[in-house]
Design a protein around this motif. Structure first.
Motif, PDB file in Angstrom:
ATOM      1  N   THR A   1       0.918  -0.989  -0.057  1.00  0.00           N
ATOM      2  CA  THR A   1      -0.210   0.172  -0.170  1.00  0.00           C
ATOM      3  C   THR A   1       1.063   1.331   0.064  1.00  0.00           C
ATOM      4  O   THR A   1       0.598   2.150  -0.752  1.00  0.00           O
ATOM      5  N   VAL A   2       1.846   1.215   0.613  1.00  0.00           N
ATOM      6  CA  VAL A   2       2.803   2.542   1.033  1.00  0.00           C
ATOM      7  C   VAL A   2       3.471   2.630  -0.352  1.00  0.00           C
ATOM      8  O   VAL A   2       3.715   3.751  -0.958  1.00  0.00           O
ATOM      9  N   LEU A   3       4.029   1.606  -0.774  1.00  0.00           N
ATOM     10  CA  LEU A   3       4.726   1.868  -2.224  1.00  0.00           C
ATOM     11  C   LEU A   3       3.889   2.271  -3.337  1.00  0.00           C
ATOM     12  O   LEU A   3       4.089   2.992  -4.131  1.00  0.00           O
ATOM     13  N   LEU A   4       2.925   1.806  -3.448  1.00  0.00           N
ATOM     14  CA  LEU A   4       1.803   2.088  -4.583  1.00  0.00           C
ATOM     15  C   LEU A   4       1.398   3.449  -4.302  1.00  0.00           C
ATOM     16  O   LEU A   4       1.291   4.298  -5.308  1.00  0.00           O
ATOM     17  N   ALA A   5       1.238   3.912  -2.971  1.00  0.00           N
ATOM     18  CA  ALA A   5       0.922   5.475  -2.749  1.00  0.00           C
ATOM     19  C   ALA A   5       2.043   6.323  -3.339  1.00  0.00           C
ATOM     20  O   ALA A   5       1.827   7.507  -3.851  1.00  0.00           O
ATOM     21  N   LEU A   6       3.250   5.768  -3.144  1.00  0.00           N
ATOM     22  CA  LEU A   6       4.550   6.627  -3.607  1.00  0.00           C
ATOM     23  C   LEU A   6       4.480   6.508  -5.105  1.00  0.00           C
ATOM     24  O   LEU A   6       4.961   7.571  -5.789  1.00  0.00           O
ATOM     25  N   ALA A   7       3.934   5.471  -5.838  1.00  0.00           N
ATOM     26  CA  ALA A   7       3.807   5.465  -7.331  1.00  0.00           C
ATOM     27  C   ALA A   7       2.838   5.986  -7.852  1.00  0.00           C
ATOM     28  O   ALA A   7       2.925   6.538  -9.002  1.00  0.00           O
ATOM     29  N   SER A   8       1.870   6.544  -7.246  1.00  0.00           N
ATOM     30  CA  SER A   8       0.986   7.350  -7.563  1.00  0.00           C
ATOM     31  C   SER A   8       1.279   8.740  -8.173  1.00  0.00           C
ATOM     32  O   SER A   8       0.570   9.463  -8.832  1.00  0.00           O
ATOM     33  N   ALA A   9       2.426   9.266  -7.537  1.00  0.00           N
ATOM     34  CA  ALA A   9       2.903  10.420  -7.747  1.00  0.00           C
ATOM     35  C   ALA A   9       3.418  10.534  -9.280  1.00  0.00           C
ATOM     36  O   ALA A   9       3.988   9.514  -9.603  1.00  0.00           O
ATOM     37  N   PRO A  10       3.547  11.595 -10.019  1.00  0.00           N
ATOM     38  CA  PRO A  10       4.216  11.691 -11.309  1.00  0.00           C
ATOM     39  C   PRO A  10       5.816  11.253 -11.061  1.00  0.00           C
ATOM     40  O   PRO A  10       6.532  11.603 -10.357  1.00  0.00           O
ATOM     41  N   HIS A  11       6.233  10.192 -12.028  1.00  0.00           N
ATOM     42  CA  HIS A  11       7.617   9.980 -12.026  1.00  0.00           C
ATOM     43  C   HIS A  11       7.852   9.359 -13.352  1.00  0.00           C
ATOM     44  O   HIS A  11       6.888   9.264 -14.496  1.00  0.00           O
ATOM     45  N   GLY A  12       9.215   9.386 -13.701  1.00  0.00           N
ATOM     46  CA  GLY A  12       9.522   8.851 -14.925  1.00  0.00           C
ATOM     47  C   GLY A  12       9.417   7.437 -14.994  1.00  0.00           C
ATOM     48  O   GLY A  12       9.210   6.777 -13.942  1.00  0.00           O
ATOM     49  N   LEU A  13       9.539   6.857 -16.186  1.00  0.00           N
ATOM     50  CA  LEU A  13       9.436   5.485 -16.204  1.00  0.00           C
ATOM     51  C   LEU A  13      10.362   4.805 -15.534  1.00  0.00           C
ATOM     52  O   LEU A  13      10.046   3.456 -15.056  1.00  0.00           O
TER      53      LEU A  13
ATOM     54  N   CYS B   1      -5.395  -2.965  -1.227  1.00  0.00           N
ATOM     55  CA  CYS B   1      -4.422  -3.722  -0.358  1.00  0.00           C
ATOM     56  C   CYS B   1      -4.462  -3.204   0.836  1.00  0.00           C
ATOM     57  O   CYS B   1      -4.480  -4.085   1.946  1.00  0.00           O
ATOM     58  N   GLY B   2      -4.607  -1.677   1.091  1.00  0.00           N
ATOM     59  CA  GLY B   2      -4.743  -1.373   2.555  1.00  0.00           C
ATOM     60  C   GLY B   2      -5.842  -1.830   3.314  1.00  0.00           C
ATOM     61  O   GLY B   2      -5.722  -2.240   4.460  1.00  0.00           O
ATOM     62  N   THR B   3      -7.054  -2.045   2.538  1.00  0.00           N
ATOM     63  CA  THR B   3      -8.159  -2.326   3.355  1.00  0.00           C
ATOM     64  C   THR B   3      -8.053  -3.929   3.769  1.00  0.00           C
ATOM     65  O   THR B   3      -8.329  -4.260   4.736  1.00  0.00           O
TER      66      THR B   3
END
Length: 398
Positions: free
Chosen positions: A76-88, A164-166
């Motif tokens: 859950t934490v890692l996906l929350a971080l991935a939701s921000a704009p990033h390069g590929l 995942c968090g739920t």
């Protein structure tokens, strides 16, 4: 416990195996080739493969509940971080780390089934547990194309993180580890190494090969329907959601079939031949597109999922209780390694020679898997429950 374990793996699969449904968005927004999209799609399974054995060791030591809950929380934490704009590159790295965290579910949820169910029920129970993959894919097929259209990558990733968090909270609060025997000797600790015989190796090899047609259909089914058959991404996703329901049902039926006939390998071999035939029909549908091509793709997405539960049950029973944890780790690793390699390799192959030849190759691999499945009858052990209400483990030859 079965419901919690199945739910945990379902939400993990929404993320791990739902990424192919983002393929049109990735291609349009980033100008990626089909092979590059396949590489991004494979990142979660790469992380998953690298950590399965480690999570299995943690489950052996600390139990299933804490492993599943902590792994889903980290996902859950890692996906929350991935939701921000990033390069590929950064996005791919975060997907790989989230896949590594979600491996906790794959390592521990199967142990719940082995621990809580007797051998005469285990095929059906494992079949139900294995519905998590097509159910997760079905949820992704329904939700991801629409979310991608309205909210882009960010909204879709947040959706997966929320699921995942739920479930992490539900598992942490409600799950219970199966009872473990107090006497290690009674648990089969003195059993011989099952890898000295070829049957277990053949189960691992055949089930890994069967991942090729499964992930060919799941990774490229939506793109095929959009690019070749002219479906919209949303409508194609809805069609493939129906296919995933069929896939879930096929695992349950296959598990019950194996309980009734007293063998995991006979149904597995026959279903492998069926998969080869259906993928061959899908290849023909790619060469000569028609409405029958759509039907063939639906059936392919359904039947290619049917053998997974049989393979995991056969692995646990052939290995015996003393070796089942390690054997299921090897089984998971082989399947997920194949799953991670299939999208990029088949994507490049399809890009070079077309969908017809790609689907034909998947059919040939399924035919080879049918030849590798062990031929000796390995009955599903029908053994009375152990003293104290705990189900007895199925040992090889029982």
């Amino acid at each position: 416990m079965l419901a919690l374990g199945t739910s945990a793996q379902t939400v993990a699969c929404v993320f791990v195996y739902g990424l192919p449904y983002l393929s049109p968005e990735l291609r349009e927004a980033n100008g990626l080739s089909l092979a590059e999209v396949g590489l991004i799609v494979a990142c979660p399974t790469v992380g998953l493969v690298l950590t399965l054995v480690a999570w299995g060791a943690l489950a052996d030591k600390y139990g299933e509940r804490i492993v599943i809950a902590s792994g889903l929380a980290a996902t859950t934490v890692l996906l929350a971080l991935a939701s921000a704009p990033h390069g590929l590159v950064t996005l791919g790295a975060l997907f790989a780390l989230a896949g590594a965290a979600s491996a906790s579910v794959y390592a521990a949820s199967g142990r719940l089934v082995i621990g809580w169910f007797s051998a005469r029920e285990r095929g059906l129970a494992m079949g139900i547990r294995q519905t998590s993959t097509p159910l997760g894919m079905g949820i992704a097929a329904l939700a991801v194309p629409s979310l991608a259209e309205w909210t882009g990558l960010t909204g879709t990733i947040v959706f997966a993180a929320a699921l995942c968090g739920t479930v992490a909270v539900l598992v942490g609060v409600c799950a219970a580890d199966p009872p473990r025997p107090a006497d290690p000797a009674a648990d089969g600790s003195g059993a011989d190494n099952p890898y000295r015989r070829p049957e277990l190796w053949r189960i691992h090899a055949s089930s890994a090969l069967l991942c090729v047609p499964q992930f060919t259909a799941s990774a490229f089914g939506l793109v095929f329907l959009v690019e070749v058959r002219g479906w919209s991404p949303v409508h194609a996703g809805q069609l493939l959601a129906l296919a995933q329901v069929l896939g879930a049902l096929s695992r349950v039926v296959a598990g019950r079939w194996s309980d009734r006939v007293g063998s995991r390998v006979r149904p597995m071999r026959r279903l492998s031949l069926g998969i080869a035939a259906v993928m061959a029909a899908t290849a023909l549908g790619a060469v000569w597109p028609s409405p029958l091509s759509d039907v063939a793709m639906i059936i392919a997405c359904g039947i290619t999922a049917s053998t997974n539960g049989l393979a995991f049950t056969a692995t646990a029973e052939l290995a015996g209780r003393a070796w089942s944890g390690r054997a299921m780790g090897v089984q998971n690793t082989g399947q997920n390694l194949t799953a991670s390699l299939t999208p990029p390799l088949l994507g490049g192959f399809i890009g070079a020679v077309g969908y017809g030849w790609g689907f034909a190759l998947a059919a040939a691999v399924a035919g080879a898997a049918a030849l590798i499945v062990p031929t000796g009858r390995r009955p599903a052990a029908v053994r009375p429950a152990a003293t104290g209400g705990r189900p007895a483990a199925a040992r090889q030859g029982e």
